[in-house]
Design an enzyme around this catalytic site. Structure first.
Site, short mmCIF file in Angstrom:
data_model
loop_
_atom_site.label_atom_id
_atom_site.label_comp_id
_atom_site.label_asym_id
_atom_site.label_seq_id
_atom_site.Cartn_x
_atom_site.Cartn_y
_atom_site.Cartn_z
N GLU A 51 0.88 -1.17 0.00
CA GLU A 51 0.00 0.00 0.00
C GLU A 51 0.91 1.22 0.00
OE1 GLU A 51 -2.40 0.97 3.42
OE2 GLU A 51 -3.45 2.53 2.31
N ASP A 76 5.05 4.81 3.58
CA ASP A 76 4.73 6.24 3.70
C ASP A 76 5.98 6.95 4.22
OD1 ASP A 76 1.64 7.69 3.95
OD2 ASP A 76 3.38 8.85 4.62
N ASP A 125 -2.15 11.69 -3.11
CA ASP A 125 -2.25 13.13 -3.37
C ASP A 125 -2.37 13.34 -4.90
OD1 ASP A 125 -1.91 13.47 -0.65
OD2 ASP A 125 0.28 13.62 -0.81
N LYS A 129 -1.00 20.08 -10.59
CA LYS A 129 -0.29 20.93 -11.57
C LYS A 129 0.53 20.06 -12.52
CE LYS A 129 -0.22 25.09 -8.89
NZ LYS A 129 0.22 25.23 -7.50
N ASP A 161 -10.88 10.02 -4.41
CA ASP A 161 -12.06 10.89 -4.48
C ASP A 161 -11.81 11.99 -5.51
OD1 ASP A 161 -9.99 12.02 -2.79
OD2 ASP A 161 -11.39 13.67 -2.50
C1 LIG Z 1 -4.23 11.51 1.61
S1 LIG Z 1 -3.18 10.46 2.54
C2 LIG Z 1 -3.97 8.87 2.35
C3 LIG Z 1 -3.73 7.95 3.53
C4 LIG Z 1 -4.38 6.56 3.42
N1 LIG Z 1 -3.92 5.86 2.24
C5 LIG Z 1 -5.88 6.62 3.42
O1 LIG Z 1 -6.49 6.41 2.38
O2 LIG Z 1 -6.47 6.84 4.48
C6 LIG Z 1 -1.78 10.32 1.45
C7 LIG Z 1 -0.54 9.75 2.12
O3 LIG Z 1 0.45 9.54 1.13
C8 LIG Z 1 1.72 9.90 1.64
N2 LIG Z 1 2.58 10.25 0.49
C9 LIG Z 1 2.27 11.06 -0.54
N3 LIG Z 1 3.29 11.14 -1.41
C10 LIG Z 1 4.29 10.36 -0.91
C11 LIG Z 1 5.60 10.02 -1.35
N4 LIG Z 1 6.10 10.50 -2.49
N5 LIG Z 1 6.33 9.18 -0.59
C12 LIG Z 1 5.84 8.68 0.57
N6 LIG Z 1 4.60 8.96 1.05
C13 LIG Z 1 3.83 9.78 0.32
C14 LIG Z 1 1.44 11.05 2.58
O4 LIG Z 1 2.46 11.18 3.57
C15 LIG Z 1 0.08 10.66 3.18
O5 LIG Z 1 0.22 9.95 4.39
#
Ligand SMILES: C[S@@+](CC[C@H](N)C(=O)[O-])C[C@H]1O[C@@H](n2cnc3c(N)ncnc32)[C@H](O)[C@@H]1O
Length: 235
Positions: A51, A76, A125, A129, A161
């Site tokens: 994940e 993460d 995320d 952009k 979403d």
């Molecule tokens: C919006 S949260 C979603 C958390 C979880 N998957 C959920 O659905 O409840 C996005 C997560 O992705 C991690 N994340 C985003 N880009 C990342 C990257 N390049 N490397 C490591 N973690 C990343 C962020 O730290 C964050 O905890």
């Protein structure tokens, strides 16, 4: 930094289920665990699911409980979030869930060719952009990284979403000749009736963000696809 956070960070360093390389080790190249998760870490050599962007790890944990014959690695970069999931793994003695604290940009340093069976991208995320395309977890550069360790028929799942991320991913998949296995803009609306029994079962588990978005009556977009390794190899 707050005392509690510091305590969690030092606790995490002692946790068996957490891999937390320092920055230099993360970027340097192959980590010793690469190719050896089922030999050195997990109690049973079972198919591995990643994940990516797991946050506090609720999803990896719930999947681990539901599928004891599979192994899960939540990835993460945020230590404070990972601590929560790792703490639960330790408390429950779950032996099929681990966490890796890295930037996903370096994930190919931690998994060898064909080591991973499945990847979940859960509420990544969107990086809306254009210049952020290289940071988008479904962008072509990331798909190329995944192709380095995902089994040839391995599945990638995206739940989001974000209409932007959903559409941008569809475009990337079309351009790269990747194979879409399931596609819905409204998983719990029109998508539900089209799910077969296995997929319905698989989609029972909801992530933390997913539960929030469902409570706010937002549509969840879902894509399941296989990578075209021929285009992915170009990166
Ligand atoms: C919006 S949260 C979603 C958390 C979880 N998957 C959920 O659905 O409840 C996005 C997560 O992705 C991690 N994340 C985003 N880009 C990342 C990257 N390049 N490397 C490591 N973690 C990343 C962020 O730290 C964050 O905890």
């Amino acid at each position: 930094m707050a005392k509690k956070k510091l305590a969690h960070f030092s606790e995490m360093k002692r946790m068996h289920c957490v891999y937390e390389p320092d920055n230099e080790t993360m970027v340097r190249g192959d980590h010793p665990i690469k190719g050896r998760w089922n030999v050195e870490h997990f109690a049973h050599p079972n198919p591995i699911t990643l994940e990516l962007g797991c946050g506090k790890g609720e999803y990896a944990l719930a999947m681990g409980r539901r599928y004891p014959d599979r192994n899960f690695v939540g990835v993460d970069v945020k230590g404070a979030r990972l601590w929560r999931g790792a703490k639960t793994v330790e408390e429950e003695g779950q032996d099929n869930v681990a966490f890796l604290r890295i930037k996903i940009e370096f994930v190919h340093h931690f998994f060898a060719a064909d080591e991973v069976d499945e990847i979940w991208l859960t509420f990544s995320d969107p990086q809306p952009k254009d210049k952020k395309e290289t940071k988008r977890l479904t962008g072509k550069h990331f798909l190329a990284r995944y192709a380095r360790f995902l089994k040839p028929d391995g599945l990638v799942h995206l739940k989001t979403d974000s209409a932007f991320l959903y559409r941008a991913t569809l475009k990337t998949l079309a351009e790269g000749g990747h194979k879409i296995c399931f596609n819905t803009a409204d998983l719990y609306g029109e998508g539900l009736a089209r799910l077969d029994a296995d997929r319905r079962e698989l989609l029972q588990v909801k992530t933390f963000y997913e539960q929030k978005f469902l409570a706010a009556k937002k549509a969840i977009h879902y894509l399941c696809f296989k990578l075209n390794v021929n285009t992915s190899e170009n990166f």
